[in-house]
Design a protein around this motif. Structure first.
Motif, PDB file in Angstrom:
ATOM      1  N   SER A  25      40.804  39.128  44.763  1.00  0.00           N
ATOM      2  CA  SER A  25      41.209  38.961  43.351  1.00  0.00           C
ATOM      3  C   SER A  25      40.276  38.055  42.542  1.00  0.00           C
ATOM      4  O   SER A  25      40.313  38.093  41.312  1.00  0.00           O
ATOM      5  CB  SER A  25      42.607  38.341  43.249  1.00  0.00           C
ATOM      6  OG  SER A  25      43.424  38.662  44.302  1.00  0.00           O
ATOM      7  N   ARG A  29      35.823  41.694  37.165  1.00  0.00           N
ATOM      8  CA  ARG A  29      36.593  42.899  36.809  1.00  0.00           C
ATOM      9  C   ARG A  29      35.857  44.193  37.138  1.00  0.00           C
ATOM     10  O   ARG A  29      36.429  45.143  37.648  1.00  0.00           O
ATOM     11  CB  ARG A  29      36.920  42.829  35.299  1.00  0.00           C
ATOM     12  CG  ARG A  29      37.519  44.079  34.704  1.00  0.00           C
ATOM     13  CD  ARG A  29      38.666  43.775  33.802  1.00  0.00           C
ATOM     14  NE  ARG A  29      39.747  43.124  34.498  1.00  0.00           N
ATOM     15  CZ  ARG A  29      40.676  43.754  35.207  1.00  0.00           C
ATOM     16  NH1 ARG A  29      40.649  45.055  35.324  1.00  0.00           N
ATOM     17  NH2 ARG A  29      41.624  43.095  35.801  1.00  0.00           N
ATOM     18  N   GLU A  30      34.533  44.226  36.847  1.00  0.00           N
ATOM     19  CA  GLU A  30      33.793  45.483  37.076  1.00  0.00           C
ATOM     20  C   GLU A  30      33.741  45.841  38.560  1.00  0.00           C
ATOM     21  O   GLU A  30      33.574  47.004  38.917  1.00  0.00           O
ATOM     22  CB  GLU A  30      32.385  45.439  36.459  1.00  0.00           C
ATOM     23  CG  GLU A  30      31.442  44.396  37.022  1.00  0.00           C
ATOM     24  CD  GLU A  30      31.490  43.073  36.258  1.00  0.00           C
ATOM     25  OE1 GLU A  30      32.508  42.799  35.582  1.00  0.00           O
ATOM     26  OE2 GLU A  30      30.505  42.316  36.340  1.00  0.00           O
ATOM     27  N   LEU A  32      36.390  44.877  40.748  1.00  0.00           N
ATOM     28  CA  LEU A  32      37.780  45.259  41.055  1.00  0.00           C
ATOM     29  C   LEU A  32      38.044  46.717  40.653  1.00  0.00           C
ATOM     30  O   LEU A  32      38.766  47.444  41.335  1.00  0.00           O
ATOM     31  CB  LEU A  32      38.771  44.342  40.315  1.00  0.00           C
ATOM     32  CG  LEU A  32      38.748  42.850  40.689  1.00  0.00           C
ATOM     33  CD1 LEU A  32      39.764  42.076  39.848  1.00  0.00           C
ATOM     34  CD2 LEU A  32      39.034  42.624  42.167  1.00  0.00           C
ATOM     35  N   GLU A  33      37.414  47.135  39.545  1.00  0.00           N
ATOM     36  CA  GLU A  33      37.660  48.499  39.033  1.00  0.00           C
ATOM     37  C   GLU A  33      37.178  49.603  39.972  1.00  0.00           C
ATOM     38  O   GLU A  33      37.679  50.716  39.922  1.00  0.00           O
ATOM     39  CB  GLU A  33      36.985  48.665  37.655  1.00  0.00           C
ATOM     40  CG  GLU A  33      37.807  48.031  36.549  1.00  0.00           C
ATOM     41  CD  GLU A  33      37.079  47.943  35.209  1.00  0.00           C
ATOM     42  OE1 GLU A  33      37.706  47.506  34.245  1.00  0.00           O
ATOM     43  OE2 GLU A  33      35.884  48.304  35.145  1.00  0.00           O
ATOM     44  N   THR A  38      42.519  45.764  46.306  1.00  0.00           N
ATOM     45  CA  THR A  38      42.261  44.429  45.748  1.00  0.00           C
ATOM     46  C   THR A  38      43.445  43.544  46.124  1.00  0.00           C
ATOM     47  O   THR A  38      44.516  44.061  46.457  1.00  0.00           O
ATOM     48  CB  THR A  38      42.153  44.475  44.205  1.00  0.00           C
ATOM     49  OG1 THR A  38      43.421  44.913  43.689  1.00  0.00           O
ATOM     50  CG2 THR A  38      41.065  45.405  43.723  1.00  0.00           C
ATOM     51  N   SER A 237      38.706  33.067  37.432  1.00  0.00           N
ATOM     52  CA  SER A 237      38.767  34.529  37.319  1.00  0.00           C
ATOM     53  C   SER A 237      40.203  35.025  37.193  1.00  0.00           C
ATOM     54  O   SER A 237      40.451  36.043  36.531  1.00  0.00           O
ATOM     55  CB  SER A 237      38.110  35.175  38.547  1.00  0.00           C
ATOM     56  OG  SER A 237      38.676  34.627  39.717  1.00  0.00           O
ATOM     57  N   GLU A 240      41.338  34.971  33.702  1.00  0.00           N
ATOM     58  CA  GLU A 240      40.635  36.021  32.950  1.00  0.00           C
ATOM     59  C   GLU A 240      41.250  37.398  33.219  1.00  0.00           C
ATOM     60  O   GLU A 240      41.505  38.163  32.288  1.00  0.00           O
ATOM     61  CB  GLU A 240      39.147  36.047  33.335  1.00  0.00           C
ATOM     62  CG  GLU A 240      38.399  34.841  32.798  1.00  0.00           C
ATOM     63  CD  GLU A 240      37.021  34.668  33.427  1.00  0.00           C
ATOM     64  OE1 GLU A 240      36.618  35.515  34.250  1.00  0.00           O
ATOM     65  OE2 GLU A 240      36.367  33.668  33.105  1.00  0.00           O
ATOM     66  N   HIS A 241      41.502  37.700  34.508  1.00  0.00           N
ATOM     67  CA  HIS A 241      42.101  39.007  34.836  1.00  0.00           C
ATOM     68  C   HIS A 241      43.482  39.133  34.187  1.00  0.00           C
ATOM     69  O   HIS A 241      43.836  40.194  33.650  1.00  0.00           O
ATOM     70  CB  HIS A 241      42.262  39.189  36.352  1.00  0.00           C
ATOM     71  CG  HIS A 241      40.957  39.173  37.103  1.00  0.00           C
ATOM     72  ND1 HIS A 241      39.793  39.691  36.587  1.00  0.00           N
ATOM     73  CD2 HIS A 241      40.632  38.701  38.334  1.00  0.00           C
ATOM     74  CE1 HIS A 241      38.813  39.534  37.466  1.00  0.00           C
ATOM     75  NE2 HIS A 241      39.299  38.938  38.531  1.00  0.00           N
ATOM     76  N   TYR A 244      43.330  39.856  30.516  1.00  0.00           N
ATOM     77  CA  TYR A 244      42.927  41.254  30.291  1.00  0.00           C
ATOM     78  C   TYR A 244      44.108  42.195  30.542  1.00  0.00           C
ATOM     79  O   TYR A 244      44.344  43.136  29.783  1.00  0.00           O
ATOM     80  CB  TYR A 244      41.771  41.566  31.243  1.00  0.00           C
ATOM     81  CG  TYR A 244      41.236  42.966  31.139  1.00  0.00           C
ATOM     82  CD1 TYR A 244      40.250  43.299  30.207  1.00  0.00           C
ATOM     83  CD2 TYR A 244      41.720  43.972  31.984  1.00  0.00           C
ATOM     84  CE1 TYR A 244      39.756  44.589  30.124  1.00  0.00           C
ATOM     85  CE2 TYR A 244      41.227  45.260  31.899  1.00  0.00           C
ATOM     86  CZ  TYR A 244      40.251  45.571  30.973  1.00  0.00           C
ATOM     87  OH  TYR A 244      39.769  46.852  30.886  1.00  0.00           O
ATOM     88  N   MET A 245      44.867  41.912  31.620  1.00  0.00           N
ATOM     89  CA  MET A 245      45.962  42.818  32.000  1.00  0.00           C
ATOM     90  C   MET A 245      47.188  42.681  31.107  1.00  0.00           C
ATOM     91  O   MET A 245      47.914  43.646  30.898  1.00  0.00           O
ATOM     92  CB  MET A 245      46.375  42.549  33.464  1.00  0.00           C
ATOM     93  CG  MET A 245      45.321  42.962  34.467  1.00  0.00           C
ATOM     94  SD  MET A 245      45.476  42.067  36.023  1.00  0.00           S
ATOM     95  CE  MET A 245      46.806  42.901  36.794  1.00  0.00           C
TER      96      MET A 245
END
Ligand code: 13P
Ligand code: SF4
Length: 304
Positions: A25, A29-30, A32-33, A38, A237, A240-241, A244-245
């Protein structure tokens, strides 16, 4: 190539080459995508043991890739960027723990998964931040030598007061940097926010938390909570995730000191190079290390 083009190539090639990509985790992000799985270190170790793919690429740190190799010795396991170590995992070695064990022969040695495979060979059971309390409760022995993280150990000891814990002075230098003053400042700046912290933080920080848990635990809590604002006390991070989510909620860093250079070292390009066979490091462990270290990881899965 653009980020999207690199991602499309990774997705196409991983299918052609029968590769499973695991990403912790804390990864970008790029990355994880394009990952197949994850999550936190516990989830990844279980996911890794179930996959059918011939090859696994770990985007995370070395002990996570070693755990995959131990659980899937017939698979080819790569660490996407060979320099991604873990400052905590490198703190204690087999020799040191063997000496400590001689002093405390009637203690069960519980090793945080953030340890080397070599050290795991002399431990009784592994735990992760999400399974430590549950597993320590289930261990039959009342005497527990918890290594290497004294902060996670102190947190677990508090949740399991019926047992005797011995702790050594190891831990994550990143999480240990955050202090009470950082908490007070963040809470003054965001008075309505809940404080969610990783148990690798010191007890003086954990004391103020509204929730304490693994990286996945923190993300789940934030997702399910009715609260609208959160201060995140783990690697930046995660805030940040989450932002975004869940754009309708607000996430703040507990401290900008919470940056793990090891986790940040893996880039999408490292992953791409590993997928095309021009990067990464294959994890090679001898049979004895795999057999001996597997005992305490299997025990973790059985009890967890
Ligand atoms: P998790 O077990 O929560 O994934 O944590 C791993 C880690 O390295 C935290 O710093
Ligand atoms: Fe290791 Fe700390 Fe980085 Fe986690 S945050 S990988 S424990 S150095």
């Amino acid at each position: 190539m653009t980020i999207k083009e690199i991602q499309d190539n990774i997705i196409k090639l991983k299918k052609e080459r029968d590769i499973c990509i695991l990403a912790h985790s804390y990864q970008a992000r790029e990355i994880l995508e394009v990952a197949d799985f994850t999550g936190d270190s516990y989830k990844l170790s279980v996911d890794a043991s179930k996959t059918d793919n011939k090859t696994i690429i770990m985007c995370g740190v070395r002990f996570m890739a070693e755990t995959c190799k131990i659980l899937s010795p017939d698979k080819t396991v790569y660490l996407a960027n060979p320099i991604a170590g873990c400052s905590m995992a490198d703190q204690m070695d087999k020799q040191l723990i063997s000496q400590v064990k001689e002093k405390f022969p009637d203690y069960t040695v519980v090793a945080y998964i953030n340890t080397t495979s070599d050290l795991k060979t002399v431990c009784d059971v592994c735990v992760t931040s999400s399974s430590a309390v549950k597993i320590c409760k289930k261990i039959e022995n009342n005497n527990i030598l918890f290594i290497p993280d004294c902060n996670l150990g102190a947190y677990v000891a508090k949740q399991v007061p019926e047992k005797n814990f011995k702790l050594l002075s190891g831990g994550c230098p990143i999480h240990a940097c955050v202090n009470k003053e950082d908490v007070i400042k963040a809470k003054e700046t965001h008075p309505k926010a809940l404080l969610l912290v990783h148990p690798e933080c010191t007890p003086e920080v954990v004391k103020y938390a509204d929730y304490v848990g693994s990286t996945s635990g923190i993300m789940e809590f934030a997702k399910n909570s009715d609260a609208k604002e959160f201060i995140i006390g783990t690697e930046i991070s995660i805030a940040e995730h989450l932002q975004y989510m869940y754009p309708e909620k607000s996430f703040y860093y507990l401290s900008l000191k919470l940056i793990c250079p090891n986790m940040k070292s893996t880039t999408l390009m490292d992953l791409y190079n590993c997928v095309i066979g021009k990067g990464g490091e294959e994890i090679i462990l001898d049979d004895k290390t795999i057999t001996d270290a597997k005992r305490c990881i299997d025990e973790m899965i059985r009890l967890g």
